[in-house]
Design a protein around this motif. Structure first.
Motif, short mmCIF file in Angstrom:
data_model
loop_
_atom_site.label_atom_id
_atom_site.label_comp_id
_atom_site.label_asym_id
_atom_site.label_seq_id
_atom_site.Cartn_x
_atom_site.Cartn_y
_atom_site.Cartn_z
N TYR A 1 -0.90 -2.56 -6.15
CA TYR A 1 -1.23 -3.04 -4.81
C TYR A 1 -2.52 -3.84 -4.88
O TYR A 1 -3.55 -3.32 -5.30
CB TYR A 1 -1.37 -1.85 -3.86
N LYS B 1 -5.60 -5.67 0.92
CA LYS B 1 -5.27 -6.33 2.18
C LYS B 1 -6.01 -7.65 2.29
O LYS B 1 -7.19 -7.75 1.98
CB LYS B 1 -5.67 -5.40 3.34
N ASP C 1 -0.96 -9.18 2.34
CA ASP C 1 -1.69 -8.63 1.20
C ASP C 1 -2.28 -9.75 0.34
O ASP C 1 -1.84 -10.90 0.40
CB ASP C 1 -0.76 -7.77 0.33
N ARG D 1 0.83 -1.21 0.00
CA ARG D 1 0.00 0.00 0.00
C ARG D 1 0.86 1.26 0.00
O ARG D 1 0.64 2.18 -0.77
CB ARG D 1 -0.93 -0.02 1.22
#
Length: 194
Positions: A89, A92, A97, A46
Motif C-alpha cells: 500500500y 493516501k 492512493d 489500505r
C-alpha cells in the motif's frame, strides 16, 4: 517451498521495502504456477494490505462482477494470479492512493511471470499497468485504450473498478454494455483452456 515463495521472501527482505517490513506489511501478490489468468493492477489499497487479501473492498466486488467470477473462482490462484505494480500500500494521496513506486514492477514482475507458464489472458487494470505492459502500443488516453481492448490480445486493458472512476463509467456506458461482456467471454475461455 516454491520459487514464488522464495521471490516473496526476497521482496520482503529487500532494503527498498524495509519501511513496509517495519510497518508489518507483507508483499501482497497472489500467484500459482498453474494460474490461467494474470491480473495486473495498481497496488494494494489500505484495506487489502491490512487483511492480506487483494481487492478485499467494494472495488473488488465490482471487479469480480466485471470478470464474471465468483469469490471462490477469483481467489483461487490456480485460476487467477494477482500481481500489482507494487506489492505494498503506497499511502493516501489527495485523490485516491499514491502511485506505485517507479521501477518496482520492472524489478519484481519478470521473475514471477517466468513461473506463470499457463497464463492465457492478462488483464491490465488501470493506466499504470497499461503503460508498463502496452508501452507505445497503447492509445493516447486510457479511454481509447480500454475502448480498443479487443485489439491488445493476449492483454485486456480495463479501467480501475475504484469508486473514483464512477464518473468515467457514467460518461462511457459502452464499457459495461460492450467491453465487460467481451471480458467475461475471454475470462471463461482462459479458464476453460487446456
Amino acid at each position: 517451498m516454491s520459487v514464488l515463495d522464495d521471490i516473496r521472501i526476497e521482496v520482503a527482505q529487500h532494503p527498498s521495502n524495509a519501511w513496509a517490513r517495519e510497518a508489518g506489511y507483507a508483499p501482497l501478490f497472489v500467484a500459482s504456477e498453474s494460474s490461467r489468468i494474470l491480473l495486473v493492477s495498481q497496488a494494494p489499497g489500505r484495506r487489502a494490505q491490512a487483511s492480506g487479501i487483494p481487492f478485499d473492498d467494494p472495488s473488488g466486488v465490482r471487479l469480480r462482477s466485471w470478470l464474471g467470477m465468483t469469490d471462490a473462482e477469483f481467489y483461487d490462484p490456480g485460476n487467477l494470479a494477482i500481481v500489482p505494480m507494487d506489492f505494498y500500500y503506497p499511502g493516501k494521496a489527495t485523490s485516491g492512493d499514491v502511485p506505485p513506486r517507479a521501477g518496482f514492477a520492472a524489478r519484481w514482475h519478470p521473475p514471477i511471470l517466468e513461473q506463470l507458464t499457463d497464463v492465457r489472458l492478462t488483464i491490465l487494470v488501470g493506466a499504470y499497468a497499461q503503460k508498463h505492459y502496452l508501452g507505445r502500443r497503447r492509445a493516447p488516453s486510457l479511454t481509447e485504450t480500454v475502448r480498443a481492448a479487443a485489439t491488445y490480445e493476449p492483454f485486456f486493458p480495463i479501467v480501475h473498478p475504484s469508486p473514483l472512476t464512477q464518473g468515467w463509467r457514467l460518461r462511457n456506458p459502452w464499457f459495461e454494455a460492450e467491453t465487460v461482456p467481451l471480458l467475461q467471454t475471454q475470462v471463461r475461455a482462459a479458464l476453460a483452456a487446456s
